[in-house]
Design an enzyme around this catalytic site. Structure first.
Site, PDB file in Angstrom:
ATOM      1  N   HIS A 313      36.064 -48.346  51.147  1.00  0.00           N
ATOM      2  CA  HIS A 313      37.426 -48.584  51.633  1.00  0.00           C
ATOM      3  C   HIS A 313      37.879 -50.018  51.532  1.00  0.00           C
ATOM      4  O   HIS A 313      39.012 -50.335  51.915  1.00  0.00           O
ATOM      5  CB  HIS A 313      37.548 -48.160  53.096  1.00  0.00           C
ATOM      6  CG  HIS A 313      37.684 -46.686  53.270  1.00  0.00           C
ATOM      7  ND1 HIS A 313      38.903 -46.057  53.273  1.00  0.00           N
ATOM      8  CD2 HIS A 313      36.761 -45.720  53.418  1.00  0.00           C
ATOM      9  CE1 HIS A 313      38.727 -44.759  53.432  1.00  0.00           C
ATOM     10  NE2 HIS A 313      37.435 -44.522  53.512  1.00  0.00           N
ATOM     11  N   LYS A 493      50.866 -52.115  61.070  1.00  0.00           N
ATOM     12  CA  LYS A 493      49.521 -51.932  60.496  1.00  0.00           C
ATOM     13  C   LYS A 493      48.592 -52.815  61.304  1.00  0.00           C
ATOM     14  O   LYS A 493      49.066 -53.653  62.074  1.00  0.00           O
ATOM     15  CB  LYS A 493      49.504 -52.334  59.019  1.00  0.00           C
ATOM     16  CG  LYS A 493      50.211 -53.658  58.731  1.00  0.00           C
ATOM     17  CD  LYS A 493      50.334 -53.976  57.254  1.00  0.00           C
ATOM     18  CE  LYS A 493      51.354 -53.162  56.522  1.00  0.00           C
ATOM     19  NZ  LYS A 493      50.793 -52.205  55.589  1.00  0.00           N
ATOM     20  N   ARG A 494      47.295 -52.688  61.151  1.00  0.00           N
ATOM     21  CA  ARG A 494      46.378 -53.587  61.855  1.00  0.00           C
ATOM     22  C   ARG A 494      46.749 -55.043  61.550  1.00  0.00           C
ATOM     23  O   ARG A 494      47.267 -55.348  60.484  1.00  0.00           O
ATOM     24  CB  ARG A 494      44.925 -53.346  61.422  1.00  0.00           C
ATOM     25  CG  ARG A 494      44.289 -52.101  61.987  1.00  0.00           C
ATOM     26  CD  ARG A 494      42.878 -51.906  61.453  1.00  0.00           C
ATOM     27  NE  ARG A 494      42.867 -51.861  60.017  1.00  0.00           N
ATOM     28  CZ  ARG A 494      42.216 -52.734  59.240  1.00  0.00           C
ATOM     29  NH1 ARG A 494      41.475 -53.684  59.762  1.00  0.00           N
ATOM     30  NH2 ARG A 494      42.276 -52.624  57.923  1.00  0.00           N
ATOM     31  N   LYS A 499      46.750 -58.831  55.277  1.00  0.00           N
ATOM     32  CA  LYS A 499      47.996 -58.050  55.283  1.00  0.00           C
ATOM     33  C   LYS A 499      49.219 -58.966  55.430  1.00  0.00           C
ATOM     34  O   LYS A 499      50.345 -58.543  55.209  1.00  0.00           O
ATOM     35  CB  LYS A 499      47.954 -57.020  56.412  1.00  0.00           C
ATOM     36  CG  LYS A 499      46.905 -55.917  56.182  1.00  0.00           C
ATOM     37  CD  LYS A 499      46.840 -54.977  57.387  1.00  0.00           C
ATOM     38  CE  LYS A 499      45.800 -53.880  57.257  1.00  0.00           C
ATOM     39  NZ  LYS A 499      46.252 -52.741  56.423  1.00  0.00           N
ATOM     40  N   THR A 600      48.213 -46.589  53.537  1.00  0.00           N
ATOM     41  CA  THR A 600      48.806 -45.252  53.638  1.00  0.00           C
ATOM     42  C   THR A 600      50.153 -45.315  54.350  1.00  0.00           C
ATOM     43  O   THR A 600      50.975 -44.417  54.166  1.00  0.00           O
ATOM     44  CB  THR A 600      47.893 -44.259  54.380  1.00  0.00           C
ATOM     45  OG1 THR A 600      47.430 -44.872  55.580  1.00  0.00           O
ATOM     46  CG2 THR A 600      46.711 -43.849  53.511  1.00  0.00           C
ATOM     47  N   LYS A 604      53.805 -43.171  53.928  1.00  0.00           N
ATOM     48  CA  LYS A 604      54.591 -42.546  55.000  1.00  0.00           C
ATOM     49  C   LYS A 604      56.032 -43.041  54.961  1.00  0.00           C
ATOM     50  O   LYS A 604      56.984 -42.256  55.085  1.00  0.00           O
ATOM     51  CB  LYS A 604      53.978 -42.884  56.368  1.00  0.00           C
ATOM     52  CG  LYS A 604      52.554 -42.419  56.575  1.00  0.00           C
ATOM     53  CD  LYS A 604      51.961 -43.059  57.848  1.00  0.00           C
ATOM     54  CE  LYS A 604      50.454 -42.936  57.884  1.00  0.00           C
ATOM     55  NZ  LYS A 604      49.858 -43.844  58.892  1.00  0.00           N
TER      56      LYS A 604
END
Ligand SMILES: *Cc1c(COP(=O)(O)O)cnc(C)c1O
Length: 754
Positions: A313, A493-494, A499, A600, A604
């Site tokens: 992952h 998101k985390r 990110k 992901t 969405k």
């Protein structure tokens, strides 16, 4: 079935009626109704059965998802409406199961839904954490972690009465099995998620998430990812992992025997999937159990290799787990000799030290063990799989070229469109019928409505309605006001530097300064962020503090507040996602290229008609290919460039800061007195220092391009018809990202269940 009668009966037993009951009572009655219906349903069958092992299953609330899959959601909604309430109000009484952290756990949950919906035999195996990851409290301007107890007296957990004895170094510990049922979509199938638990769990800490990590017998299932900054914490993680896989492996062999097969036939009748490295010890554990049943080591290893598949992952080095052999000796002495034998077997295949199971310091590399002793290894998006093969796992890919493949992640459209956005779902159904509910690729039929101004108008109105509902939810649940006529720009998101929420913060500062100078935008902008930071990840927590301070500064500035809001949504979880995503105009997917394996939430948002503002990273690459460059906002350096910069150690943020005066002004504003006064100055200053001294994920490198493309994106919003067309294309092309497609590929290439 007669839902009204069923509910009335249950409520009568509880001493009330449909009209007199509270929403909490109605929730309980619906929970019992669904559970009763599901006991009459059967698990899927096939020659092989899958066991999907994962440390996380971020399942979200289950009432609506179950009703959707049983085909009862609309009927229940009608019955509730006739009695003065709604499914939304009733499901607000359901605590969200706290069994996961982020995308990895959510993926596992989407997969279980798709496995059952495709009628495939497959169960999940995980742990029953009592207090979750944590509940995030932001009331003091920084993140505080609180226990998140979610197990109510009546819940989706079924006590199976079964337990397995896990042979820890200190003695045996019973692993008690609870199940959550996983119904397929309108197919009469119900599979299961098995969650192992200790028999006498510790009570929740009164405040905070500190607890006695040495008390394994009671604390093993207290929290997901206990703090691993000391030995006790790291050992507890190994205890958790071995507890999960030993109990799961024993379950597998017991069920194999029940089905009438011999242990040596394991690979012919069972597929085991290892979701990231946390369940890796299932490999030596299965070998150990087969050897206990009289199979020689070499044969046992072969059988296990043919049984197991492994999904990688991440390529972030920090996330590739290693454990000192000393820990495993203490926790699970039974598998130590097996791991030494597996290491020797791997060394007989290659003398390349880089792929050794046990390194020269007696440290076990879990991913290496997974690759040697699984028959299939996959990445989670095309770019990620390519980076695995070409760089991160290159020696492995040369050794075992046939093992590697890509399985681009997916999401279940039952939850992420039908469940969370019923208005859009019914608009789509009105337009193209409901075949898309069984086959998401049929959403492409929407392309025939391209150019239909009336339909595009209706699409835009659905979004407006969702924005109004989100505004009401934010007011009621989070106590914040937003303007539904503003542009909703969302990054949830985390919290992680890769990110690049910190780059989004730079945009907010830039915009703030623009507005202060009189450059007001056409339309107000609402920036929404939501994220939990790992409790020991200082810089991530600091970034939250910065964003909170920025939000305050903007809100308190009468010149800026009418044009800009920065809302940080506390305790981001699946429930919050289900409110936020249908209301998004812009989907922020701004990770440093090469670092986000897939993502992901990007899928969405796309399915819900938001336009992506993103880098060519993870599955964004595939989104861009599907929708075309004119329907996505791309910026930033390519993954190739970035990998080159890392290889040559060729990035110095200090130089950027010195050379680019405008960027330096934005950065220096982080340490301005007005901002420092509105938050935790220590945290905020650390973010500033990191930007200039390190900026490991190169936010400064992409910041200018980001701001420019974001401005173009926001300007484009004003051409409502053109924007609506772009949203239409995004929805129409999103069907590729159905987890049904992903699971079909896993089944076809790896699991061969039926
Ligand atoms: C989908 C989802 C994620 C994953 O988000 P990414 O942006 O892909 O990292 C994380 N948390 C929740 C609650 C989700 O629903």
């Amino acid at each position: 079935m007669d839902i009204e009668k069923n509910l009335s009966q249950t409520l009568a037993e509880m001493g009330t009626t449909l009209d007199g009951a509270t929403n909490a009572q109605i929730f309980c009655a619906l929970l019992r109704m669904v559970r009763d219906l599901e006991t009459e349903m059967k698990p899927a069958e096939g020659n092989r059965k899958l066991y999907y092992f994962s440390a996380e299953f971020l399942v979200g609330r289950l009432l609506r998802a179950n009703l959707v899959n049983l085909g009862l959601a609309d009927d229940v909604e009608r019955v509730l409406a006739a009695h003065g309430t709604t499914l939304a109000a009733v499901e607000d009484c359901e605590p969200e199961p706290s069994l996961g952290n982020g995308g990895l756990g959510r993926l596992a949950a989407c997969f279980l839904d798709s496995i059952a919906s495709l009628g495939l035999p497959g169960d999940g195996v995980g742990l029953n954490y009592h207090y979750g990851l944590f509940r995030q409290d932001l009331s003091e301007g920084v993140q505080r972690e609180e226990p998140n107890p979610w197990i109510a007296p009546e819940s989706w957990l079924i006590d199976t009465g079964t337990s397995f004895s896990v042979p820890f170094g200190f003695g045996p510990l019973a692993a008690h099995m609870y199940d959550i049922e996983v119904p397929g979509y309108e197919n009469g199938v119900v599979n299961r998620l098995h969650l192992f638990d200790v028999e006498e769990p510790s009570p929740a800490p009164a405040r905070g998430i500190a607890f006695d990590k040495g008390d394994v017998r009671h604390g093993l299932t207290s929290f997901l990812y206990p703090d691993d900054s000391d030995d006790a914490g790291r050992l507890l993680r190994v205890y958790q992992q071995y507890f999960m896989v030993s109990a799961g492996a024993q379950l597998i062999l017991a069920e194999l025997e029940e089905r009438g097969f011999a242990p040596k036939e394991l690979d012919r009748h069972v597929a085991v999937h290892i979701n990231d490295t946390h369940p890796s010890m299932v490999i030596p554990e299965l070998v150990r159990l087969l050897m206990e049943r009289g199979i020689e080591f070499e044969d046992a290893a072969k059988i296990v290799e043919r049984t197991c598949g492994y999904t990688n992952h991440t390529i972030l080095a920090e996330a590739l787990e290693t454990w000192p052999m000393g820990y495993i000796e203490q926790v699970a002495p039974g598998i130590v000799p097996v791991i030494y034998q597996l290491d020797a077997l791997a060394r007989a295949r290659t003398d390349d030290e880089r792929v050794a199971v046990i390194d020269g310091n007696d440290v076990v590399h879990m991913a290496n063990m997974d690759v040697h002793f699984s028959h299939a290894v996959n990445g989670v998006a095309a770019l990620h799989a390519q980076i695995l093969v070409e760089s991160e796992m290159r020696p492995f890919a040369e050794l075992y070229p046939e093992k590697f493949s890509n399985k681009t992640n997916g999401i279940t459209f039952r939850r992420w469109l039908m469940g969370c956005n019923p208005e859009l779902a019914s608009l789509v159904t009105d337009a193209i019928g409901d075949d898309w509910k069984r086959d998401a690729s049929r959403l492409e039929d929407l392309l025939s409505l391209s150019g239909d101004a009336g339909f595009v108008q209706r699409l835009l109105r659905v979004k407006e309605g969702n924005k109004e509902r989100l505004a009401a939810w934010l007011r009621a649940e989070k106590n914040v006001e937003v303007d539904p006529h503003s542009i909703f720009d969302i990054q949830v998101k985390r919290m992680h530097q890769y990110k690049r929420q910190q780059m989004n913060a730079l945009y907010a500062i830039w915009k703030y300064l623009q507005i202060k100078r009189g450059n007001v935008p056409n339309r107000p902008l609402t920036m929404v962020l939501g994220a939990k930071a790992a409790p020991a990840y200082t810089l991530a927590k600091d970034t939250i503090a910065l964003l909170l301070a920025l939000g305050r500064l903007i809100a308190e500035d009468p010149e800026v507040a009418p044009w800009l809001r920065l809302v940080f949504v506390e305790n981001y979880n699946v429930t919050a996602a289900e409110h936020l995503i249908p209301a998004a105009d812009v989907s922020e997917q701004i990770s440093l290229a090469s670092k986000e394996a897939s993502g992901t939430s990007n899928m969405k948002f796309m399915a819900n008609g938001a336009l992506t503002l993103g880098t060519l990273d993870g599955a964004n690459v595939e989104i861009a290919e599907l929708v075309g460059r004119e329907n996505i906002y791309l910026f930033g350096r390519s993954s190739e460039d970035v990998i080159g910069l890392y290889d040559r150690c060729d990035y110095r943020p200090w130089d950027v800061w010195q050379a680019d005066g405008e960027l330096a002004e934005i950065l220096d504003f982080i340490c301005s007195p007005e901002l420092l006064a509105r938050g935790d100055a220590g945290c905020i200053t650390r973010v500033y220092r990191d930007f200039i001294a390190k900026d490991y994920f190169m936010a400064l490198l992409d910041a200018r391009d980001y701001v420019a493309v974001k401005e173009r994106c926001l300007a484009d919003y004003e051409d409502r018809a053109a924007w609506g067309e772009k949203a239409l294309v995004n929805i129409a092309k999103s069907g590729f990202f159905s987890s049904d497609r992903t699971i079909r590929e896993y089944n076809r290439d790896i699991w061969h269940l039926s």
